[in-house]
Design a protein around this motif. Structure first.
Motif, PDB file in Angstrom:
ATOM      1  N   GLY A 138      54.267  40.800  41.878  1.00 54.58           N
ATOM      2  CA  GLY A 138      53.906  40.545  40.502  1.00 54.58           C
ATOM      3  C   GLY A 138      52.721  39.629  40.287  1.00 54.58           C
ATOM      4  N   GLU A 139      52.046  39.226  41.325  1.00 45.82           N
ATOM      5  CA  GLU A 139      50.894  38.330  41.173  1.00 45.82           C
ATOM      6  C   GLU A 139      49.654  39.091  40.710  1.00 45.82           C
ATOM      7  N   ALA A 140      48.686  38.323  40.229  1.00 40.32           N
ATOM      8  CA  ALA A 140      47.355  38.848  39.940  1.00 40.32           C
ATOM      9  C   ALA A 140      46.364  38.067  40.799  1.00 40.32           C
ATOM     10  N   VAL A 141      45.561  38.759  41.585  1.00 42.25           N
ATOM     11  CA  VAL A 141      44.621  38.121  42.501  1.00 42.25           C
ATOM     12  C   VAL A 141      43.274  38.807  42.389  1.00 42.25           C
ATOM     13  N   VAL A 142      42.234  38.111  42.865  1.00 43.32           N
ATOM     14  CA  VAL A 142      40.932  38.749  43.028  1.00 43.32           C
ATOM     15  C   VAL A 142      40.628  38.821  44.518  1.00 43.32           C
ATOM     16  N   VAL A 143      39.989  39.896  44.920  1.00 44.03           N
ATOM     17  CA  VAL A 143      39.637  40.112  46.322  1.00 44.03           C
ATOM     18  C   VAL A 143      38.163  40.482  46.379  1.00 44.03           C
ATOM     19  N   GLY A 144      37.386  39.695  47.109  1.00 44.17           N
ATOM     20  CA  GLY A 144      35.960  39.948  47.222  1.00 44.17           C
ATOM     21  C   GLY A 144      35.633  41.018  48.234  1.00 44.17           C
ATOM     22  N   ALA A 145      34.344  41.267  48.393  1.00 40.58           N
ATOM     23  CA  ALA A 145      33.873  42.302  49.305  1.00 40.58           C
ATOM     24  C   ALA A 145      33.831  41.779  50.738  1.00 40.58           C
ATOM     25  N   GLY A 146      33.997  42.685  51.694  1.00 39.46           N
ATOM     26  CA  GLY A 146      33.909  42.319  53.103  1.00 39.46           C
ATOM     27  C   GLY A 146      34.829  43.172  53.946  1.00 39.46           C
ATOM     28  N   THR A 147      34.576  43.175  55.240  1.00 40.47           N
ATOM     29  CA  THR A 147      35.405  43.964  56.141  1.00 40.47           C
ATOM     30  C   THR A 147      36.780  43.334  56.341  1.00 40.47           C
ATOM     31  N   THR A 148      36.862  41.999  56.322  1.00 43.67           N
ATOM     32  CA  THR A 148      38.155  41.339  56.463  1.00 43.67           C
ATOM     33  C   THR A 148      38.993  41.506  55.202  1.00 43.67           C
ATOM     34  N   THR A 149      38.369  41.408  54.040  1.00 40.08           N
ATOM     35  CA  THR A 149      39.110  41.611  52.797  1.00 40.08           C
ATOM     36  C   THR A 149      39.555  43.065  52.651  1.00 40.08           C
ATOM     37  N   GLN A 150      38.798  43.989  53.224  1.00 36.71           N
ATOM     38  CA  GLN A 150      39.235  45.384  53.220  1.00 36.71           C
ATOM     39  C   GLN A 150      40.530  45.536  54.023  1.00 36.71           C
ATOM     40  N   GLU A 151      40.612  44.855  55.168  1.00 37.52           N
ATOM     41  CA  GLU A 151      41.846  44.877  55.962  1.00 37.52           C
ATOM     42  C   GLU A 151      42.996  44.268  55.167  1.00 37.52           C
ATOM     43  N   LEU A 152      42.708  43.187  54.452  1.00 43.18           N
ATOM     44  CA  LEU A 152      43.744  42.571  53.628  1.00 43.18           C
ATOM     45  C   LEU A 152      44.245  43.546  52.566  1.00 43.18           C
ATOM     46  N   ALA A 153      43.326  44.277  51.923  1.00 47.36           N
ATOM     47  CA  ALA A 153      43.714  45.207  50.860  1.00 47.36           C
ATOM     48  C   ALA A 153      44.678  46.270  51.369  1.00 47.36           C
ATOM     49  N   VAL A 201      41.820  46.727  39.196  1.00 44.66           N
ATOM     50  CA  VAL A 201      40.845  46.533  38.127  1.00 44.66           C
ATOM     51  C   VAL A 201      39.509  46.241  38.782  1.00 44.66           C
ATOM     52  N   MET A 202      38.496  47.049  38.467  1.00 48.08           N
ATOM     53  CA  MET A 202      37.188  46.864  39.073  1.00 48.08           C
ATOM     54  C   MET A 202      36.222  46.224  38.076  1.00 48.08           C
ATOM     55  N   THR A 203      35.333  45.409  38.629  1.00 51.11           N
ATOM     56  CA  THR A 203      34.281  44.829  37.805  1.00 51.11           C
ATOM     57  C   THR A 203      33.245  45.901  37.493  1.00 51.11           C
ATOM     58  N   GLY A 204      32.371  45.592  36.563  1.00 54.38           N
ATOM     59  CA  GLY A 204      31.185  46.419  36.386  1.00 54.38           C
ATOM     60  C   GLY A 204      30.133  45.985  37.389  1.00 54.38           C
ATOM     61  N   THR A 236      48.508  43.042  40.793  1.00 55.50           N
ATOM     62  CA  THR A 236      47.253  43.422  40.151  1.00 55.50           C
ATOM     63  C   THR A 236      46.107  42.836  40.961  1.00 55.50           C
ATOM     64  N   VAL A 237      45.166  43.672  41.379  1.00 52.32           N
ATOM     65  CA  VAL A 237      44.041  43.247  42.188  1.00 52.32           C
ATOM     66  C   VAL A 237      42.748  43.512  41.433  1.00 52.32           C
ATOM     67  N   VAL A 238      41.980  42.470  41.210  1.00 54.00           N
ATOM     68  CA  VAL A 238      40.657  42.590  40.608  1.00 54.00           C
ATOM     69  C   VAL A 238      39.643  42.499  41.738  1.00 54.00           C
ATOM     70  N   THR A 239      38.703  43.409  41.791  1.00 56.98           N
ATOM     71  CA  THR A 239      37.762  43.420  42.901  1.00 56.98           C
ATOM     72  C   THR A 239      36.417  43.986  42.466  1.00 56.98           C
ATOM     73  N   ASN A 240      35.387  43.595  43.188  1.00 57.21           N
ATOM     74  CA  ASN A 240      34.062  44.192  43.017  1.00 57.21           C
ATOM     75  C   ASN A 240      33.711  45.059  44.215  1.00 57.21           C
ATOM     76  N   SER A 241      34.695  45.327  45.083  1.00 56.55           N
ATOM     77  CA  SER A 241      34.469  46.076  46.317  1.00 56.55           C
ATOM     78  C   SER A 241      35.025  47.493  46.209  1.00 56.55           C
ATOM     79  N   ALA A 254      28.678  42.614  36.806  1.00 56.84           N
ATOM     80  CA  ALA A 254      29.873  42.176  37.534  1.00 56.84           C
ATOM     81  C   ALA A 254      30.284  40.778  37.108  1.00 56.84           C
ATOM     82  N   GLU A 255      29.330  39.883  36.978  1.00 53.99           N
ATOM     83  CA  GLU A 255      29.628  38.497  36.619  1.00 53.99           C
ATOM     84  C   GLU A 255      30.181  38.394  35.204  1.00 53.99           C
ATOM     85  N   GLN A 256      29.600  39.118  34.265  1.00 53.48           N
ATOM     86  CA  GLN A 256      30.060  39.049  32.880  1.00 53.48           C
ATOM     87  C   GLN A 256      31.473  39.600  32.725  1.00 53.48           C
TER      88      GLN A 256
END
Length: 330
Positions: free
Chosen positions: A93-108, A139-142, A118-123, A157-159
């Protein structure tokens, strides 16, 4: 293969990738890491490359960013172990953000098993890993697509991250030092990572030992904003990497080392303990040459959690699950 041939191949790999681990160099030239380390020292003496903890980089003190195909093959076993450990920090039930990268891809890939997440990501790679997960909302950023790492960057993406509040941010990067914190080689990527970090109550950095001690052009997360580092155990000969870990722990970063089968311990602080940030420093295994230690909550003076909410493109999409604490410094 003669020494001159090995060194030429090593030099070509470093020039092509920007940074290469000793393990990968040894695999490609089909020799031992001890021999490769000797070759790297010789090339450094000629000014052709610089040594880093567990690898070699382009000369000049700052590594440049490798493309995704090269990075995906570097320290792959370590990244898998780090992702396994980091996934245990995320609850239902958490909401987290996950950034781009090969290690974060493994985490996903591991987060796909967490219900109600809920995962918010720009990757794009993180989103792809979660695309078919049951009961996981993505949920993806623009933003504008950056093809070298399949990430959305830029003002869009930032906005879209403005007003967002989540429990944790999982971020990777190109280099990590106790003095400067996490850094990356691309200005646009660094700017989006900073926006991701600002949206989270806790910041978790995922970095294998080859990144410890490396410094790159653009700072993303200063050391005092890093809540936890999830990394792998440095090889016994990497004393400088172990020293970097200790320096990070001394500044209050909680250290989780993948590869230990012992449960992490947490305990109250020893009398008179000072410094650090709230929460126990967790080590899944002790640093070389030290006893296993834990540190508890410090006296007032570090960041405090203050409940906040606010409007924003992604914050509105998340609703109540996105309304958690915001990290603010006293």
């Amino acid at each position: 293969m003669f020494a001159a041939e090995r060194r030429q191949l090593i030099l070509e790999m470093v020039r092509a990738n920007g940074a290469v681990s000793l393990r990968e160099l040894a695999r490609v030239v089909q020799t031992s890491e001890v021999t490769v380390r000797r070759d790297v020292r010789a090339l450094e003496a000629e000014g052709l490359l610089d040594r880093r903890h567990g690898g070699a980089v382009l000369p000049g003190g700052f590594t440049r960013e490798s493309g995704f195909p090269q990075k995906s093959h570097l320290a792959s076993a370590e990244k898998t172990a780090i992702a396994d450990l980091a996934a245990g920090l995320v609850g239902e039930g958490e909401a987290v953000v996950v950034g781009a990268g090969t290690t974060t891809q493994e985490l996903a890939r591991r987060l796909a098993r967490v219900p109600g997440l809920t995962v918010v990501t720009n990757s794009l790679l993180v989103a792809q890993a979660l695309a078919h997960a049951n009961r996981v909302e993505v949920v993806m950023t623009g933003g504008t697509l950056r093809g070298s790492n399949y990430a959305l960057v830029g003002s869009g993406a930032e906005q879209s991250l403005q007003g967002l509040r989540v429990s944790r941010a999982f971020i990777s990067g190109t280099g990590l030092t106790a003095e400067r914190g996490l850094s990356t080689s691309n200005m646009l990527s660094a700017s989006v990572d900073r926006a991701l970090v600002q949206a989270a109550a806790e910041v978790v950095v995922l970095a294998d030992h080859t990144k410890l001690g490396s410094d790159t052009m653009f700072q993303t997360v200063p050391t005092d904003l890093i809540t936890r580092l999830v990394t792998d155990e440095p090889p016994p000969h990497e004393e400088r990497a172990a020293a970097e870990l200790q320096a990070l722990a001394d500044q209050g970063v909680q250290i989780s080392v993948a590869g230990s089968h012992q449960p992490p311990a947490e305990a109250p602080p020893p009398p008179g303990a000072a410094g650090g940030r709230s929460g126990a420093v967790r080590r899944d295994m002790p640093l070389p040459g030290q006893r296993r230690t834990v540190h508890g909550a410090p006296p007032p003076g570090g960041p405090q959690l203050r409940g906040t909410t606010g409007p924003g493109a992604l914050g509105e999409q998340l609703g109540e699950r996105g309304r958690v604490a915001d990290l603010r410094r006293r």
